[in-house]
Design an enzyme around this catalytic site. Structure first.
Site, short mmCIF file in Angstrom:
data_model
loop_
_atom_site.label_atom_id
_atom_site.label_comp_id
_atom_site.label_asym_id
_atom_site.label_seq_id
_atom_site.Cartn_x
_atom_site.Cartn_y
_atom_site.Cartn_z
N HIS A 67 0.84 -1.20 0.00
CA HIS A 67 0.00 0.00 0.00
C HIS A 67 0.87 1.25 0.00
O HIS A 67 1.82 1.36 0.79
CB HIS A 67 -0.92 0.00 1.22
CG HIS A 67 -2.00 -1.03 1.13
ND1 HIS A 67 -2.47 -1.72 2.22
CD2 HIS A 67 -2.72 -1.48 0.06
CE1 HIS A 67 -3.43 -2.56 1.84
NE2 HIS A 67 -3.60 -2.42 0.54
N GLU A 70 1.81 3.34 3.06
CA GLU A 70 2.44 2.55 4.13
C GLU A 70 3.92 2.36 3.85
O GLU A 70 4.53 1.36 4.21
CB GLU A 70 1.69 1.22 4.28
CG GLU A 70 0.22 1.42 4.65
CD GLU A 70 -0.60 0.13 4.65
OE1 GLU A 70 -0.01 -0.97 4.55
OE2 GLU A 70 -1.83 0.23 4.74
N HIS A 213 2.56 -4.17 6.79
CA HIS A 213 1.60 -3.10 6.52
C HIS A 213 1.58 -2.17 7.73
O HIS A 213 2.29 -2.38 8.70
CB HIS A 213 0.21 -3.69 6.29
CG HIS A 213 0.06 -4.43 5.00
ND1 HIS A 213 -0.57 -3.91 3.90
CD2 HIS A 213 0.47 -5.68 4.63
CE1 HIS A 213 -0.54 -4.78 2.92
NE2 HIS A 213 0.08 -5.87 3.33
N GLU A 272 0.74 -5.47 11.07
CA GLU A 272 0.25 -4.09 11.01
C GLU A 272 1.09 -3.25 11.97
O GLU A 272 0.85 -3.22 13.17
CB GLU A 272 -1.24 -4.03 11.38
CG GLU A 272 -2.15 -4.80 10.43
CD GLU A 272 -2.34 -4.08 9.09
OE1 GLU A 272 -1.83 -2.95 8.93
OE2 GLU A 272 -3.00 -4.66 8.20
#
Length: 311
Positions: A67, A70, A213, A272
């Site tokens: 992404h 990110e 991420h 994450e």
């Protein structure tokens, strides 16, 4: 083992494709035992780079910046790569012998920036290609602030592109056409970046993958009850050595980790990193790296049988 045992030269900064190439050139000049491959090209024909560390049978894969906003994950992976290279190459450093042994037992594949076109747009707020600059501005509803952009430069969310119940994501995702985020594409693997990552996994037959991420300070380790039992062992270790919460499953499909588990029935993890609003500020980098370091390190070891061992 602590990452502070070494003083890395890597400097976290606004990290676009140009900065990535600078650091790749530096690493290759300092550590010639690292190998660099191009696994494919982006929509705008930028190379998607893979760093290879090690020469052993056990095959591990890390990736970052699926992404666009990110991109701090690319910084984490580049600093971690330097840590490994320094430790292996300098016999006077702590843990040199342990890491040298590991170097001969694993082959680590690292794709630090899956989505260079999107990263360039977020970091620089523009791209040089006029046609695509007009296109992204249009689907960004004419706003010139691209900090919320997650997709590739064609407006496809690369982590919604894989053939793991892709049809479910296609049906329920709100954007029905190209968008700054969440659009899964017209069909699975429609984008060159996702194709490159798909082909890489099929060609290498990795034993374990970790996708970086942001944000949430948690990690996901299951998919559709298809994950092997060893995944729970890794999840336990990861949650013990870091503050990140282990989450087995969430209501999500078509991600890289999802597809990997479904296809290969091997451990796959989505980390994450950090907590906040993407893109996370560089002021958080040191804490993010400290929290992520032990997870990445432990992912290199074979935990079969529940014991920490390198083979």
């Amino acid at each position: 083992m602590n990452q502070n045992d070494l003083i890395n030269t890597f400097v976290p900064r606004k990290y676009d494709f140009i900065e990535l190439e600078k650091d790749l050139n530096f690493l290759l000049s300092q550590y010639p035992f690292l190998n660099l491959n191009c696994i494919g090209s982006t929509v705008l024909n930028k190379p998607i780079y893979e760093i290879v560390f090690g020469c052993g049978e056990r095959k591990i894969h890390w990736n970052g910046a699926f992404h666009a906003n990110e991109w701090i994950t690319s910084c984490v992976l580049m600093k971690m790569t330097e840590w490994l290279a320094q430790t292996v190459s300098n016999e006077n450093l702590p843990y040199h012998k342990e890491m040298l042994e590991l170097y001969n037992q694993i082959t680590l594949s690292i794709v630090p920036m899956v989505n260079p076109d999107g990263v360039n747009l977020v970091v620089n707020q523009e791209i040089e290609n006029e046609e695509y600059m007009n296109f992204v501005t249009k689907i960004n509803e004419e706003y010139d602030d691209f900090t919320g952009w997650k997709a590739n430069i064609r407006g496809v969310d690369l982590n919604n592109q894989f053939p793991a119940n892709w049809e479910i994501e296609k049906k329920r995702k709100k954007p029905k056409t190209f968008a700054p985020r969440d659009y899964p594409g017209d069909f699975p693997l429609s984008e060159p970046e996702s194709i490159a990552m798909y082909n890489l996994a099929n060609e290498r037959n990795f034993d374990l993958v970790v996708a970086l991420h942001t944000q949430g300070r948690e990690f996901y380790w299951g998919y559709d009850h298809l994950e092997p039992s060893i995944s729970a062992v890794y999840a336990k270790y990861f949650s013990e050595v870091s503050p990140y919460k282990a989450v087995k499953t969430i209501d999500s499909h078509a991600g890289y980790k999802d597809w990997f588990i479904q296809e290969f029935r091997k451990p796959g993890f989505t980390l994450e990193l950090g907590k906040g609003i993407n893109p996370l500020p560089l002021s958080m980098f040191d804490s993010i790296f400290s929290e992520t370091f032990p997870i990445l390190l432990y992912s290199l070891f074979n935990l079969e049988g529940g014991n920490l061992k390198s083979r």
